[in-house]
Design an enzyme around this catalytic site. Structure first.
Site, PDB file in Angstrom:
ATOM      1  NE  ARG A  53      -6.500   7.535   2.673  1.00 58.05           N
ATOM      2  CZ  ARG A  53      -5.042   7.288   3.109  1.00 58.05           C
ATOM      3  NH1 ARG A  53      -4.043   7.279   2.293  1.00 58.05           N
ATOM      4  NH2 ARG A  53      -5.111   7.119   4.256  1.00 58.05           N
ATOM      5  CG  ASP A  70      -0.648   3.895   3.308  1.00 60.94           C
ATOM      6  OD1 ASP A  70       0.445   4.203   3.273  1.00 60.94           O
ATOM      7  OD2 ASP A  70      -1.391   3.211   4.359  1.00 60.94           O
ATOM      8  CD1 TRP A 123      -1.971  -2.300   1.247  1.00 64.37           C
ATOM      9  CD2 TRP A 123      -3.413  -0.674   1.077  1.00 64.37           C
ATOM     10  NE1 TRP A 123      -3.077  -2.967   1.227  1.00 64.37           N
ATOM     11  CE2 TRP A 123      -4.077  -1.950   1.032  1.00 64.37           C
ATOM     12  CE3 TRP A 123      -4.225   0.461   0.922  1.00 64.37           C
ATOM     13  CZ2 TRP A 123      -5.463  -2.104   0.897  1.00 64.37           C
ATOM     14  CZ3 TRP A 123      -5.713   0.277   0.930  1.00 64.37           C
ATOM     15  CH2 TRP A 123      -6.184  -0.708   0.942  1.00 64.37           C
ATOM     16  CG  ASP A 153      -9.832  -3.240   8.755  1.00 65.70           C
ATOM     17  OD1 ASP A 153      -9.141  -3.251   7.570  1.00 65.70           O
ATOM     18  OD2 ASP A 153     -10.728  -4.065   9.148  1.00 65.70           O
ATOM     19  CG  HIS A 168     -18.198  -5.109  -1.091  1.00 66.60           C
ATOM     20  ND1 HIS A 168     -19.163  -5.059  -0.671  1.00 66.60           N
ATOM     21  CD2 HIS A 168     -17.377  -4.319  -0.416  1.00 66.60           C
ATOM     22  CE1 HIS A 168     -19.440  -4.277   0.439  1.00 66.60           C
ATOM     23  NE2 HIS A 168     -18.154  -3.680   0.682  1.00 66.60           N
ATOM     24  CD1 TRP A 191     -17.206  -0.037   7.616  1.00 66.84           C
ATOM     25  CD2 TRP A 191     -15.003  -0.004   8.089  1.00 66.84           C
ATOM     26  NE1 TRP A 191     -16.978   1.234   8.376  1.00 66.84           N
ATOM     27  CE2 TRP A 191     -15.702   1.261   8.825  1.00 66.84           C
ATOM     28  CE3 TRP A 191     -13.839  -0.331   8.221  1.00 66.84           C
ATOM     29  CZ2 TRP A 191     -14.686   2.032   9.184  1.00 66.84           C
ATOM     30  CZ3 TRP A 191     -12.654   0.542   9.121  1.00 66.84           C
ATOM     31  CH2 TRP A 191     -13.229   1.967   9.555  1.00 66.84           C
ATOM     32  CE1 TYR A 240      -7.959   4.544   0.553  1.00 62.34           C
ATOM     33  CE2 TYR A 240      -6.090   3.832   2.112  1.00 62.34           C
ATOM     34  CZ  TYR A 240      -7.457   4.085   1.829  1.00 62.34           C
ATOM     35  OH  TYR A 240      -8.386   4.089   2.716  1.00 62.34           O
ATOM     36  CB  SER A 253      -8.702   4.742   6.050  1.00 61.43           C
ATOM     37  OG  SER A 253     -10.131   4.843   5.791  1.00 61.43           O
ATOM     38  CE  LYS A 310      -6.276  -4.038   6.379  1.00 62.82           C
ATOM     39  NZ  LYS A 310      -6.109  -2.673   6.823  1.00 62.82           N
ATOM     40  CG  ASP A 367     -13.139   2.647   0.502  1.00 68.50           C
ATOM     41  OD1 ASP A 367     -13.125   1.559   0.171  1.00 68.50           O
ATOM     42  OD2 ASP A 367     -12.685   3.007   1.714  1.00 68.50           O
ATOM     43  CD  GLU A 375      -0.268  -3.501   7.011  1.00 69.45           C
ATOM     44  OE1 GLU A 375      -0.860  -2.719   6.474  1.00 69.45           O
ATOM     45  OE2 GLU A 375       1.046  -3.583   6.900  1.00 69.45           O
TER      46      GLU A 375
END
Length: 396
Positions: A123, A92, A90, A351, A214, A317, A118, A130, A345, A169, A349
């Protein structure tokens, strides 16, 4: 990262069926890096038939440290095998672009390095856990300091193959959370930023998949067409880049591949969502994408979906309690539109934090079906990792 936090637009569950053929990842680590000549990926084909998802050194290091902390020798032996499973790295933050070149040092010619792009301004507009480093309005920084910096590195390494997941996302949030002011503020930056990423990362040694949420997010009957049109709009704004293969689904998610009936098929609103698993999502969203004028093949994240029936609601989630590692990366999916099952993912780690006093606390991380205690998003959770190993399906 997280998904939409709109309970009314919850996420569908999906199920993963273990492929009958051997997986591609559980083998000794290879050290020869790169190919003898420049790599050219044909995005009109399934590149996963040729390339193995690389087990990047950063996740490997996390796993090896976790294994050293496990006193149960049997569990430690199983956990050690996770280090050899390919997973995505990632990128990020601008700072984390610094991980990219070191990650290239041990990628052999028959492997493909997975990267998650990402860092859009504003974001995760519907979340707290996140939120990124760039504020709404900082699109120029996203382009010059983030995307351009990644492009420069990829161009400097033409002998390595790359698979990119583009901005988890982002576009799905514009479909389902357009009523939130934060998402309204982020919308133009998301669309412009994704298009810029697609246009500039369109390199011969790269294959790209745009995040499509999804089945329980864009799989609702009312979201299928708008969702496909939103993604296709960004694809076309980028000039319909030929290295875009399609979409990524279930990123950091819990949905099963082909569980029938679906995990929430008995819910009162299930009649409004025909996509009760990720296979059904591809069956329905794939044609919608094609109609909207965009490539419609997919990779599906199976990193943590080994166990179903854990969530109280489709939209839950965060650090789902009882989860297990899922099917190892493989191109044997049994579905024409599903290129591969992959681990996007990094399991272990977090969420998001369950500490309600934390600035980035999101209420979904404090729900009764979320594992507690959990640290800040991206931080390692040893107990959660061990749980994923214990509950892995298939087992290690």
């Amino acid at each position: 990262m997280k998904f939409s936090n709109s309970a009314a637009l919850a996420f569908a569950a999906t199920a993963i069926a273990a492929p009958s053929t051997p997986t591609l990842q559980e083998k000794p680590r290879e050290v020869q890096a790169g190919c003898a000549s420049a790599v050219t990926l044909d995005a009109s084909t399934n590149v996963w038939k040729k390339y193995t998802l690389h087990a990047n050194k950063f996740y490997r290091t996390e796993v090896e440290a976790a294994v050293a902390a496990i006193s149960d020798s049997s569990l430690a032996a199983k956990a050690a095998k996770v280090a050899n499973v390919g997973s995505f790295l990632w990128l990020d933050s601008i700072e984390n672009i610094g991980k990219l070149e070191p990650a290239l040092e041990d990628v052999p010619c028959d492997h493909i390095l997975g990267l998650v792009i990402y860092d859009l301004p504003g974001r995760d507009c519907a979340a707290k856990a996140s939120n990124g480093e760039l504020a709404v309005g900082e699109l120029s920084r996203y382009k010059t300091e983030y995307i351009d910096a990644i492009v420069k590195i990829l161009k400097a390494h033409p002998k390595t193959a790359f698979a990119l997941v583009i901005e988890p996302d982002s576009l799905p949030n514009l479909v389902t959370n357009s009523d939130l002011q934060t998402c309204k503020d982020s919308a133009s930056g998301y669309r412009d930023g994704v298009a810029y990423a697609l246009r500039n990362l369109n390199l011969p040694n790269v294959v790209m998949y745009i995040d499509a949420g999804h089945g329980g997010w864009l799989g609702w009957d009312a979201n299928l067409k708008p969702g496909a049109q939103e993604l296709a709009k960004a694809y076309k704004a980028a000039g319909s880049p030929k290295q875009v293969r399609g979409i990524a689904t279930n990123v950091a998610g819990w949905n099963q591949w082909d569980l029938t009936p679906g995990e929430f098929s008995k819910a009162s609103d299930a009649k409004y969502n025909k996509c009760q698993n990720e296979k059904l999502y591809l069956d329905n969203f794939g044609p919608a994408l094609k109609s909207a004028g965009m490539p419609n093949h997919a990779i599906v994240d199976t990193g943590r979906n080994g166990v179903s029936g854990l969530r109280q609601e489709w939209g839950n989630w965060c650090n789902v309690n009882g989860a297990g590692f899922g099917v190892r990366p493989t191109s044997s999916t049994g579905h024409d539109l599903a290129d591969a099952f992959v681990w996007v993912k990094p399991g272990g780690e977090s969420d998001g934090t369950s500490d309600s006093s934390a600035t980035r606390y999101d209420s979904f991380c404090g729900k009764s079906d979320a594992y507690q205690p959990s640290p800040e998003a991206g931080s390692w959770n040893q107990d959660y990792f061990e749980m994923l190993v214990k509950n892995a399906k298939p087992s290690f």
